[in-house]
Design a protein around this motif. Sequence first.
Motif, PDB file in Angstrom:
ATOM      1  N   VAL A   1       0.853  -1.180   0.000  1.00 45.40           N
ATOM      2  CA  VAL A   1       0.000   0.000   0.000  1.00 45.40           C
ATOM      3  C   VAL A   1       0.892   1.233   0.000  1.00 45.40           C
ATOM      4  CG1 VAL A   1      -1.769   1.305   1.247  1.00 45.40           C
ATOM      5  CG2 VAL A   1      -1.814  -1.196   1.270  1.00 45.40           C
ATOM      6  N   TYR A   2       0.584   2.168  -0.886  1.00 43.37           N
ATOM      7  CA  TYR A   2       1.323   3.428  -0.867  1.00 43.37           C
ATOM      8  C   TYR A   2       0.348   4.602  -0.805  1.00 43.37           C
ATOM      9  CZ  TYR A   2       0.580   3.385  -6.024  1.00 43.37           C
ATOM     10  OH  TYR A   2       0.052   3.325  -7.283  1.00 43.37           O
ATOM     11  N   ALA A   3       0.871   5.766  -0.413  1.00 33.67           N
ATOM     12  CA  ALA A   3       0.069   6.982  -0.280  1.00 33.67           C
ATOM     13  C   ALA A   3       0.263   7.851  -1.512  1.00 33.67           C
ATOM     14  CB  ALA A   3       0.475   7.746   0.975  1.00 33.67           C
ATOM     15  N   GLN A   4      -0.841   8.375  -2.032  1.00 29.89           N
ATOM     16  CA  GLN A   4      -0.810   9.141  -3.274  1.00 29.89           C
ATOM     17  C   GLN A   4      -1.605  10.435  -3.107  1.00 29.89           C
ATOM     18  OE1 GLN A   4      -3.246   7.772  -6.705  1.00 29.89           O
ATOM     19  NE2 GLN A   4      -1.283   7.603  -7.770  1.00 29.89           N
ATOM     20  N   CYS A   5      -1.013  11.557  -3.518  1.00 30.23           N
ATOM     21  CA  CYS A   5      -1.722  12.835  -3.478  1.00 30.23           C
ATOM     22  C   CYS A   5      -2.939  12.799  -4.389  1.00 30.23           C
ATOM     23  CB  CYS A   5      -0.804  13.968  -3.931  1.00 30.23           C
ATOM     24  SG  CYS A   5       0.541  14.338  -2.805  1.00 30.23           S
ATOM     25  N   LEU A   6      -4.041  13.368  -3.923  1.00 31.50           N
ATOM     26  CA  LEU A   6      -5.231  13.460  -4.752  1.00 31.50           C
ATOM     27  C   LEU A   6      -5.060  14.476  -5.876  1.00 31.50           C
ATOM     28  CD1 LEU A   6      -8.007  13.322  -2.000  1.00 31.50           C
ATOM     29  CD2 LEU A   6      -7.395  11.540  -3.634  1.00 31.50           C
ATOM     30  N   ASP A   7      -4.230  15.468  -5.657  1.00 27.75           N
ATOM     31  CA  ASP A   7      -3.935  16.464  -6.688  1.00 27.75           C
ATOM     32  C   ASP A   7      -2.933  15.853  -7.657  1.00 27.75           C
ATOM     33  OD1 ASP A   7      -3.212  18.564  -8.298  1.00 27.75           O
ATOM     34  OD2 ASP A   7      -2.485  19.851  -6.671  1.00 27.75           O
ATOM     35  N   PRO A   8      -3.326  15.574  -8.905  1.00 30.39           N
ATOM     36  CA  PRO A   8      -2.394  14.922  -9.828  1.00 30.39           C
ATOM     37  C   PRO A   8      -1.183  15.776 -10.170  1.00 30.39           C
ATOM     38  CG  PRO A   8      -4.385  15.623 -10.975  1.00 30.39           C
ATOM     39  CD  PRO A   8      -4.639  15.817  -9.510  1.00 30.39           C
ATOM     40  N   ALA A   9      -1.259  17.081  -9.921  1.00 28.86           N
ATOM     41  CA  ALA A   9      -0.119  17.958 -10.214  1.00 28.86           C
ATOM     42  C   ALA A   9       0.902  17.975  -9.082  1.00 28.86           C
ATOM     43  CB  ALA A   9      -0.610  19.380 -10.488  1.00 28.86           C
ATOM     44  N   ALA A  10       0.560  17.403  -7.927  1.00 28.80           N
ATOM     45  CA  ALA A  10       1.459  17.445  -6.772  1.00 28.80           C
ATOM     46  C   ALA A  10       2.404  16.247  -6.804  1.00 28.80           C
ATOM     47  CB  ALA A  10       0.663  17.442  -5.475  1.00 28.80           C
ATOM     48  N   VAL A  11       3.692  16.501  -6.728  1.00 29.08           N
ATOM     49  CA  VAL A  11       4.674  15.415  -6.688  1.00 29.08           C
ATOM     50  C   VAL A  11       4.665  14.737  -5.329  1.00 29.08           C
ATOM     51  CG1 VAL A  11       7.117  14.842  -6.961  1.00 29.08           C
ATOM     52  CG2 VAL A  11       6.078  16.608  -8.400  1.00 29.08           C
ATOM     53  N   ALA A  12       4.466  15.523  -4.276  1.00 27.87           N
ATOM     54  CA  ALA A  12       4.359  14.997  -2.913  1.00 27.87           C
ATOM     55  C   ALA A  12       3.625  16.032  -2.083  1.00 27.87           C
ATOM     56  CB  ALA A  12       5.734  14.699  -2.320  1.00 27.87           C
ATOM     57  N   TYR A  13       3.126  15.592  -0.927  1.00 27.93           N
ATOM     58  CA  TYR A  13       2.468  16.505   0.005  1.00 27.93           C
ATOM     59  C   TYR A  13       3.476  16.866   1.085  1.00 27.93           C
ATOM     60  CZ  TYR A  13      -0.839  18.322   3.452  1.00 27.93           C
ATOM     61  OH  TYR A  13      -1.496  19.124   4.352  1.00 27.93           O
ATOM     62  N   ARG A  14       3.694  18.172   1.260  1.00 31.11           N
ATOM     63  CA  ARG A  14       4.648  18.653   2.260  1.00 31.11           C
ATOM     64  C   ARG A  14       3.989  19.797   3.015  1.00 31.11           C
ATOM     65  NH1 ARG A  14       8.064  19.736  -0.987  1.00 31.11           N
ATOM     66  NH2 ARG A  14       9.538  17.999  -0.945  1.00 31.11           N
ATOM     67  N   ALA A  15       3.923  19.696   4.350  1.00 33.32           N
ATOM     68  CA  ALA A  15       3.270  20.732   5.132  1.00 33.32           C
ATOM     69  C   ALA A  15       3.862  20.789   6.532  1.00 33.32           C
ATOM     70  CB  ALA A  15       1.768  20.476   5.216  1.00 33.32           C
ATOM     71  N   ILE A  16       3.909  21.990   7.116  1.00 35.91           N
ATOM     72  CA  ILE A  16       4.267  22.162   8.520  1.00 35.91           C
ATOM     73  C   ILE A  16       3.000  21.909   9.324  1.00 35.91           C
ATOM     74  CG2 ILE A  16       5.175  23.725  10.269  1.00 35.91           C
ATOM     75  CD1 ILE A  16       7.188  22.934   8.104  1.00 35.91           C
ATOM     76  N   VAL A  17       2.993  20.844  10.124  1.00 39.47           N
ATOM     77  CA  VAL A  17       1.782  20.442  10.840  1.00 39.47           C
ATOM     78  C   VAL A  17       1.829  20.820  12.317  1.00 39.47           C
ATOM     79  CG1 VAL A  17       1.252  18.584   9.229  1.00 39.47           C
ATOM     80  CG2 VAL A  17       2.722  18.110  11.199  1.00 39.47           C
ATOM     81  N   ALA A  18       2.973  21.264  12.795  1.00 32.72           N
ATOM     82  CA  ALA A  18       3.136  21.791  14.146  1.00 32.72           C
ATOM     83  C   ALA A  18       4.456  22.562  14.135  1.00 32.72           C
ATOM     84  CB  ALA A  18       3.165  20.677  15.192  1.00 32.72           C
ATOM     85  N   GLU A  19       4.675  23.328  15.159  1.00 33.45           N
ATOM     86  CA  GLU A  19       5.909  24.108  15.191  1.00 33.45           C
ATOM     87  C   GLU A  19       7.122  23.166  15.117  1.00 33.45           C
ATOM     88  OE1 GLU A  19       8.326  27.289  18.043  1.00 33.45           O
ATOM     89  OE2 GLU A  19       6.267  26.687  18.544  1.00 33.45           O
ATOM     90  N   GLY A  20       7.932  23.341  14.100  1.00 36.98           N
ATOM     91  CA  GLY A  20       9.122  22.526  13.946  1.00 36.98           C
ATOM     92  C   GLY A  20       8.871  21.126  13.427  1.00 36.98           C
ATOM     93  N   VAL A  21       7.644  20.821  12.965  1.00 33.10           N
ATOM     94  CA  VAL A  21       7.301  19.472  12.511  1.00 33.10           C
ATOM     95  C   VAL A  21       6.784  19.545  11.071  1.00 33.10           C
ATOM     96  CG1 VAL A  21       5.933  17.397  12.919  1.00 33.10           C
ATOM     97  CG2 VAL A  21       6.702  18.794  14.861  1.00 33.10           C
ATOM     98  N   CYS A  22       7.471  18.865  10.171  1.00 36.21           N
ATOM     99  CA  CYS A  22       7.117  18.854   8.753  1.00 36.21           C
ATOM    100  C   CYS A  22       6.671  17.449   8.352  1.00 36.21           C
ATOM    101  CB  CYS A  22       8.313  19.286   7.905  1.00 36.21           C
ATOM    102  SG  CYS A  22       7.995  19.330   6.121  1.00 36.21           S
ATOM    103  N   LEU A  23       5.508  17.364   7.729  1.00 36.47           N
ATOM    104  CA  LEU A  23       4.993  16.099   7.204  1.00 36.47           C
ATOM    105  C   LEU A  23       5.283  16.036   5.716  1.00 36.47           C
ATOM    106  CD1 LEU A  23       3.212  13.492   7.332  1.00 36.47           C
ATOM    107  CD2 LEU A  23       1.242  14.990   6.922  1.00 36.47           C
ATOM    108  N   VAL A  24       5.892  14.905   5.261  1.00 34.91           N
ATOM    109  CA  VAL A  24       6.152  14.692   3.837  1.00 34.91           C
ATOM    110  C   VAL A  24       5.621  13.310   3.481  1.00 34.91           C
ATOM    111  CG1 VAL A  24       7.864  14.709   1.986  1.00 34.91           C
ATOM    112  CG2 VAL A  24       8.277  16.043   4.061  1.00 34.91           C
ATOM    113  N   THR A  25       4.659  13.264   2.568  1.00 36.86           N
ATOM    114  CA  THR A  25       4.048  11.994   2.196  1.00 36.86           C
ATOM    115  C   THR A  25       3.423  12.127   0.808  1.00 36.86           C
ATOM    116  OG1 THR A  25       2.530  10.242   2.919  1.00 36.86           O
ATOM    117  CG2 THR A  25       1.818  12.515   3.281  1.00 36.86           C
ATOM    118  N   GLY A  26       2.788  11.063   0.346  1.00 35.32           N
ATOM    119  CA  GLY A  26       1.964  11.111  -0.847  1.00 35.32           C
ATOM    120  C   GLY A  26       2.630  11.107  -2.197  1.00 35.32           C
ATOM    121  N   PRO A  27       3.871  10.614  -2.352  1.00 35.60           N
ATOM    122  CA  PRO A  27       4.449  10.607  -3.699  1.00 35.60           C
ATOM    123  C   PRO A  27       3.820   9.575  -4.625  1.00 35.60           C
ATOM    124  CG  PRO A  27       5.937   9.510  -2.191  1.00 35.60           C
ATOM    125  CD  PRO A  27       4.831  10.097  -1.358  1.00 35.60           C
ATOM    126  N   GLY A  28       2.998   8.687  -4.077  1.00 36.98           N
ATOM    127  CA  GLY A  28       2.339   7.694  -4.915  1.00 36.98           C
ATOM    128  C   GLY A  28       3.312   6.655  -5.411  1.00 36.98           C
TER     129      GLY A  28
END
Length: 370
Positions: A323-350
């Motif tokens: 099982v892999y994680a895939q961004c719903l936005d087909p234009a996005a290579v991966a999902y990257r976001a700051i989800v808390a102070e000093g914490v970056c989430l990187v996922t969804g490359p499909g």
Amino acid sequence: MRIVIVGGGVLGTMHAWHAVRRGHEVVHLEREAEARGASVRNFGLVWVSGRSPGPELATALRARRLWEQIGAEVPGVGFRGNGSMTLIRTAGEWAVAEAAVADPAVAAERGWRLLDAPAVRAVNPALRGDFLGGLHCAADGAVEPRVALPALRACLEPTGRYTWLPGREVRDAAPGAVRDDTGAVHAADQVVLATGAALGGLVRELAGPLPIRRVWLQMAQTAPLGEPLTTSVADADSFRYYPAYDSAPLAESQPQPPVAAEHKMQLLMVQRLDGGLTIGDTHAYAEPFPFDEVEPPYDHLTEVASSLLGRPLPRIERRWNGVYAQCLDPAAVAYRAIVAEGVCLVTGPGGRGMTCSPAIAERTAEELSW
């Protein structure tokens, strides 16, 4: 800085690689004893050929260069620039490939050449089956997914700035520290969550609902082929799934066999360093995913692979799913976001995680000013 990376898959490991190379100290946590997700349940393809024009292709091309550099430094990852051959069996498939290479600049950027059957066999003599020709992509490559991650970690450990802590599930991530399920607290200037398709628990608490879907697939590995398969191989059903191609002519005039359509299949075939072939794959998007594997897709893959090889496929020795994680936005290579102070989430490359992870992690390092 002291950087804590959560997730021992290829994306987390590549973040560790870039952080250590930039002089930082890394603590690398993985909930399992060894990574067991999509990072090791894949083809090991470094797949440039089918990528969408724009950021996705640029990321794949950059990652391809990085993989070559890493492979030269860490031979254990098993990198080889073997290219790929997408085999064409019908006039409709030929028309799709011909349109893809019509612009010489596009073809040159991807290393594409449209070859007739004798030219295909000159590049890859193991292909002795019935086909009209093939789309050769010199830019594609492969690594060994089941050994690449330990090899990369082994290269980082002698620096004295890398600590691998498997069997640790992170429960809390707050400014300045994370706490794992043994009760240990790890100081951190920055935290990277690279948890792949594991999107519950801490990730859900911090990030909430995400624009990500999970994809389930089946794969297999055969006994050794007995001769080199000099390129990775795809059938032209891959034209239906990769955005570089306009597959409308196939959809209109050449429906897939029922089993292939039901399981959203393409043939991908990569020779491992031991001579065996990894073959697949299927796609399922509706959860809950099945807990068992079904046999008809393997029958279809065996039939197609045998017809392209011109002889029976070697015996299947292993079967698995992932099982892999895939961004719903087909234009996005991966999902990257700051989800808390000093914490970056990187996922969804499909399905491009193994291909693009070195460049995705490099981009994170640049954005976080490592």
